[in-house]
Each structure stands twice: as C-alpha cells, then as structure tokens.
Design a protein around this motif. Structure first.
Motif, PDB file in Angstrom:
ATOM      1  N   THR A  86      41.476  42.577  44.934  1.00  0.00           N
ATOM      2  CA  THR A  86      41.546  43.640  43.935  1.00  0.00           C
ATOM      3  C   THR A  86      42.503  44.747  44.368  1.00  0.00           C
ATOM      4  O   THR A  86      43.323  45.233  43.582  1.00  0.00           O
ATOM      5  CB  THR A  86      40.150  44.232  43.681  1.00  0.00           C
ATOM      6  OG1 THR A  86      39.214  43.169  43.500  1.00  0.00           O
ATOM      7  CG2 THR A  86      40.147  45.125  42.460  1.00  0.00           C
ATOM      8  N   GLN A  87      42.413  45.144  45.640  1.00  0.00           N
ATOM      9  CA  GLN A  87      43.296  46.194  46.124  1.00  0.00           C
ATOM     10  C   GLN A  87      44.750  45.737  46.142  1.00  0.00           C
ATOM     11  O   GLN A  87      45.659  46.471  45.772  1.00  0.00           O
ATOM     12  CB  GLN A  87      42.876  46.642  47.522  1.00  0.00           C
ATOM     13  CG  GLN A  87      43.591  47.900  47.978  1.00  0.00           C
ATOM     14  CD  GLN A  87      44.060  47.824  49.417  1.00  0.00           C
ATOM     15  OE1 GLN A  87      44.289  46.754  49.959  1.00  0.00           O
ATOM     16  NE2 GLN A  87      44.223  48.976  50.022  1.00  0.00           N
ATOM     17  N   GLY A  88      44.977  44.479  46.565  1.00  0.00           N
ATOM     18  CA  GLY A  88      46.336  43.954  46.567  1.00  0.00           C
ATOM     19  C   GLY A  88      46.925  43.895  45.170  1.00  0.00           C
ATOM     20  O   GLY A  88      48.106  44.215  44.958  1.00  0.00           O
ATOM     21  N   CYS A 112      38.475  34.509  35.202  1.00  0.00           N
ATOM     22  CA  CYS A 112      39.126  35.103  36.367  1.00  0.00           C
ATOM     23  C   CYS A 112      38.057  35.752  37.249  1.00  0.00           C
ATOM     24  O   CYS A 112      36.903  35.919  36.840  1.00  0.00           O
ATOM     25  CB  CYS A 112      40.162  36.141  35.942  1.00  0.00           C
ATOM     26  SG  CYS A 112      39.462  37.682  35.297  1.00  0.00           S
ATOM     27  N   PHE A 113      38.444  36.117  38.463  1.00  0.00           N
ATOM     28  CA  PHE A 113      37.512  36.825  39.344  1.00  0.00           C
ATOM     29  C   PHE A 113      37.153  38.146  38.671  1.00  0.00           C
ATOM     30  O   PHE A 113      38.048  38.938  38.346  1.00  0.00           O
ATOM     31  CB  PHE A 113      38.161  37.061  40.703  1.00  0.00           C
ATOM     32  CG  PHE A 113      37.249  37.697  41.713  1.00  0.00           C
ATOM     33  CD1 PHE A 113      35.964  37.229  41.919  1.00  0.00           C
ATOM     34  CD2 PHE A 113      37.689  38.776  42.474  1.00  0.00           C
ATOM     35  CE1 PHE A 113      35.121  37.812  42.852  1.00  0.00           C
ATOM     36  CE2 PHE A 113      36.857  39.367  43.420  1.00  0.00           C
ATOM     37  CZ  PHE A 113      35.572  38.889  43.607  1.00  0.00           C
ATOM     38  N   PHE A 118      37.681  43.929  35.965  1.00  0.00           N
ATOM     39  CA  PHE A 118      37.214  45.316  35.981  1.00  0.00           C
ATOM     40  C   PHE A 118      38.384  46.259  36.241  1.00  0.00           C
ATOM     41  O   PHE A 118      38.504  47.315  35.599  1.00  0.00           O
ATOM     42  CB  PHE A 118      36.157  45.513  37.073  1.00  0.00           C
ATOM     43  CG  PHE A 118      34.923  44.667  36.908  1.00  0.00           C
ATOM     44  CD1 PHE A 118      34.488  44.266  35.658  1.00  0.00           C
ATOM     45  CD2 PHE A 118      34.185  44.273  38.022  1.00  0.00           C
ATOM     46  CE1 PHE A 118      33.340  43.488  35.503  1.00  0.00           C
ATOM     47  CE2 PHE A 118      33.047  43.500  37.886  1.00  0.00           C
ATOM     48  CZ  PHE A 118      32.625  43.108  36.625  1.00  0.00           C
ATOM     49  N   LEU A 119      39.243  45.897  37.187  1.00  0.00           N
ATOM     50  CA  LEU A 119      40.408  46.719  37.511  1.00  0.00           C
ATOM     51  C   LEU A 119      41.313  46.890  36.305  1.00  0.00           C
ATOM     52  O   LEU A 119      41.731  48.013  35.968  1.00  0.00           O
ATOM     53  CB  LEU A 119      41.185  46.072  38.662  1.00  0.00           C
ATOM     54  CG  LEU A 119      42.543  46.682  38.993  1.00  0.00           C
ATOM     55  CD1 LEU A 119      42.379  48.078  39.574  1.00  0.00           C
ATOM     56  CD2 LEU A 119      43.324  45.785  39.945  1.00  0.00           C
ATOM     57  N   MET A 123      42.504  50.264  34.139  1.00  0.00           N
ATOM     58  CA  MET A 123      43.902  50.681  34.200  1.00  0.00           C
ATOM     59  C   MET A 123      44.606  50.664  32.849  1.00  0.00           C
ATOM     60  O   MET A 123      45.614  51.355  32.666  1.00  0.00           O
ATOM     61  CB  MET A 123      44.683  49.767  35.164  1.00  0.00           C
ATOM     62  CG  MET A 123      44.340  49.926  36.626  1.00  0.00           C
ATOM     63  SD  MET A 123      45.370  48.847  37.659  1.00  0.00           S
ATOM     64  CE  MET A 123      47.007  49.558  37.389  1.00  0.00           C
ATOM     65  N   ALA A 124      44.113  49.880  31.920  1.00  0.00           N
ATOM     66  CA  ALA A 124      44.856  49.592  30.686  1.00  0.00           C
ATOM     67  C   ALA A 124      45.285  50.856  29.937  1.00  0.00           C
ATOM     68  O   ALA A 124      46.468  51.037  29.625  1.00  0.00           O
ATOM     69  CB  ALA A 124      44.033  48.688  29.780  1.00  0.00           C
ATOM     70  N   GLU A 125      44.344  51.729  29.639  1.00  0.00           N
ATOM     71  CA  GLU A 125      44.677  52.908  28.834  1.00  0.00           C
ATOM     72  C   GLU A 125      45.630  53.837  29.575  1.00  0.00           C
ATOM     73  O   GLU A 125      46.611  54.330  29.004  1.00  0.00           O
ATOM     74  CB  GLU A 125      43.400  53.664  28.459  1.00  0.00           C
ATOM     75  CG  GLU A 125      43.670  54.869  27.566  1.00  0.00           C
ATOM     76  CD  GLU A 125      42.381  55.540  27.111  1.00  0.00           C
ATOM     77  OE1 GLU A 125      42.476  56.617  26.471  1.00  0.00           O
ATOM     78  OE2 GLU A 125      41.289  55.002  27.390  1.00  0.00           O
TER      79      GLU A 125
END
Length: 388
Positions: A86-88, A112-113, A118-119, A123-125
């Motif tokens: 997730t961080q990568g 997907c994982f 969730f990430l 981030m989308a908006e």
C-alpha cells in the motif's frame, strides 16, 4: 511462551508438514535460526561504539534489493524498498505527473488486495481521478479477465493488475492484459504479492510500468520488507512528494538550495531508510536464491492437486480455478454455513494444522515445508469436523 516453544520443538505435528499459510507468512527450514542470527549480527553492529554502523547496514539493504531485482529480472537502479504494498503504491501514485491522474480513471478489480482499494478510495477526490472497480459476475468468486478488459476503456489513465488473487488464487492472463493496456495507452502496474517467489515473473515480459510486492509470502520474509519497481522509462517523469536526503544522488548534499532528484529509483527514497525489515528478510531471500525454483513449484502443484481432489471428495465448492495456468499456489474452498469458519480453524489448529479463513472461505497454501502427509491429516480432520 517458553513452554509453547518447547511443545512446537517436540511435537511432530508442529514441524510444518501441515502448514498451509504461504498466502500469509512463508516458512522454510531453519527460518527462526537464520532470523535470530541476522538480528544478533545487527545488534552487535549497531550496538558497538564506533562508526561502522551505516557502512555495514546499507550494503545489506542493497543486497536485499539485488535479491529482488533477480526475482523481477529488473535492471540496476529500478527497485527500492518500501514498508508495504500500500505504501509503495501510494509513493508511486503521488510521484506521477498530474496529467496521468487528474480527470482520468484508475481501474482495479473487485478482487484486488482490499488495502489498495481503500487507498484509492481515499485519494480519488483529492487527486481528481475516478476509481472504477470491475465487479464480480453474479455468483462468481473472482473477476473474469474478459470483464476487466471490457472495462478498460480509453479514459483509464492507470490500471492496477492483481496478478494472483488473495481470496481465490485466480491468476490473470497478464500478457493479454498488458497488451490491451498498451493499445489503450494506460500506465500499467502489477501487485504480484501472492505469486512472487513461487511463479516466474519478469517486469519485461510483458513490460509493465511498475510493480509492487512484499517479502512475506512465498519469499518467507518479514513484515515491512516491501519492494517497488519502476520502469526506467517512467522514473524520469516522477517527482515523489515525500522527498528527503536519500532522494538525491549524493545524500550528503547539505545545500538546502540545491536539491535535485536522483536520476534512478533512489528518487523514491526519502529520509533515513528503515533497514530492519530488509536485513531481517535477507536470510530468507538468500535461502530462496539457492533453491530449485522449478522443484518448489512442482512440489506446490502436486500438493494443490491433492487439495482439489480432497475438496471434491468432501463436496466443498472450489473457488480457485482448476487449470494450473489460471491459478497461483493456493486452493480456496467454500465452507458450509452450518460449520462456522472460526470454529473449524480452531479445530485444525488443535490438531497442529495451520490454515486460515476469510469469511467462510478456507484458504490453503502448501509450500516447501508442507508434505503429502500434511494434506492427508488435513483431510482427516476436515472430514471429522464436517460430519460432527
């Protein structure tokens, strides 16, 4: 705790022959011994009052990276460490030019994982992209390749491909997916966590733009030992938001008015690198590098075939594709609602059998320490539990 360690040492049931958790934490013979030795060496190095610490630690971190480069067939200067998949992924996304994301669509599958999903939702908006999630067909346990390809339209700026699903072990047709993405003109990334170290993988065949993984599973490493690969074609266009002294060609540049990103993957580093996870995982990667990888896969295939036969005999619905080329190294089956998964996992554990469940999905991943006798013991225990 000491008593539990002694029981594991003495009880033949606890020696790994019924260990089915390679989708979670990989094991190999001597792992505890090697890990303890690596940490003891680090303690001496880091705890000695001299100036040898970084001169000893950074080359070991680089050796960890080089082990991963060999697994990925990646060129020097294209792989670095990260704390997690997730961080990568976040590091890569926030480094891209805004035109790659703003007003575009990011495409993922519903299998997907979840952490990556969730990430992207969060981030989308803020980053101005639309998240499109390819759904399951009614009654299906994984996203069909055809559905993913149909959803992959020209508005997709980036697609994240989950090579092997963590809940079904479904493996996508990666070559077909990447070929489609190249025609569309999207950036293409792969999460290879559930297949890396077991199935052959090459960042050039087919060529992808970035790859993320962890060392936890078939690589038998520790938490925190993630890796990020970025194509040398993409690296020069990326400017990571999280920058620091290790993002430069010369980390010892102290001129605060003369910062410049390193020309290679080092620009994705930032502050003082956390090396502990890489050092702790290095013995496992060294072990893996010496193994017959074809033999490890053949061993897995023979055991997964037996698990499929077991599922058929016990009338447990198979969630994993039967064709070897369409699956990773795990077998997932659906448990009947009449037998709650937590109770069954507890029953298996009491018999020295290690497995886990997601909801009523029983996940079984045999690796190098799993034996045919372990599969037999698993079937015996499941047969008894399902009859009760």
């Amino acid at each position: 705790m000491k008593e539990q360690r002694q029981r594991k040492k003495m009880d033949p049931k606890m020696q790994g022959n019924a260990y089915f958790l390679y989708h979670s934490i990989g094991m190999y013979p001597g792992k505890a011994r090697d890990l303890a030795a690596a940490m003891a060496d680090f303690s001496v190095l880091w705890g000695t009052a001299d100036d040898a610490q970084w001169g000893g630690v950074l080359p070991l971190r680089q050796r960890f990276i080089d082990r991963w480069r060999a697994i990925l067939n990646a060129a020097p200067g294209t792989v670095t460490t990260c704390e997690s998949v997730t961080q990568g992924f976040h590091t890569l996304l926030t480094a891209l030019p805004k035109a790659h994301l703003a007003g575009k669509t990011i495409l993922v599958g519903a299998d997907c994982f979840p952490s990556n999903h969730f990430l992207l939702q969060r981030m989308a908006e803020h980053h101005g992209f639309t998240l499109k999630t390819v759904p399951f067909r009614q009654g299906a346990s994984f996203v069909e390749d055809e559905d993913f390809l149909e959803a992959w339209t020209p508005d997709v700026g980036l697609a994240l491909l989950t090579w092997v699903s963590s809940t079904t072990s479904h493996r996508i047709d990666l070559a077909r997916m990447v070929a489609h993405g190249r025609r569309i003109g999207s950036l293409i990334g792969t999460d290879i966590t559930q297949g890396a170290g077991l199935l052959p993988y090459d960042v050039h065949a087919p060529e992808v733009d970035f790859t993320i993984s962890t060392s936890l599973k078939w690589m038998c490493g520790t938490p925190g030992a993630g890796v990020l690969y970025v194509s040398p074609r993409l690296i020069p266009h990326c400017e990571p938001e999280l920058a620091g002294w290790f993002s430069q060609s010369n980390p010892f540049n102290w001129d605060i008015s003369a910062f410049a990103y390193a020309p290679d993957i080092r620009r994705f580093d930032n502050g003082t690198p956390g090396c502990m996870a890489a050092l702790a995982s290095l013995p496992a990667l060294d072990w893996h590098a010496k193994q017959d990888h074809g033999g490890i896969l053949a061993h897995n295939r023979s055991l997964t075939l037996k698990l499929i036969e077991m599922a058929d005999r016990l009338h447990l619905p198979l969630l994993t594709p039967r064709q070897p080329q369409k699956r990773g190294g795990s077998i997932m089956v659906r448990l009947p609602n009449s037998h709650p998964a937590p109770n069954l996992i507890s029953r298996l554990r009491s018999d020295g059998i290690s497995a886990d469940a997601r909801g009523q999905t029983l996940r079984l991943s045999p690796g190098i320490m799993t034996t045919m006798d372990g599969v037999t013991r698993l079937e015996t225990c499941l047969t008894s539990a399902l009859r009760s």
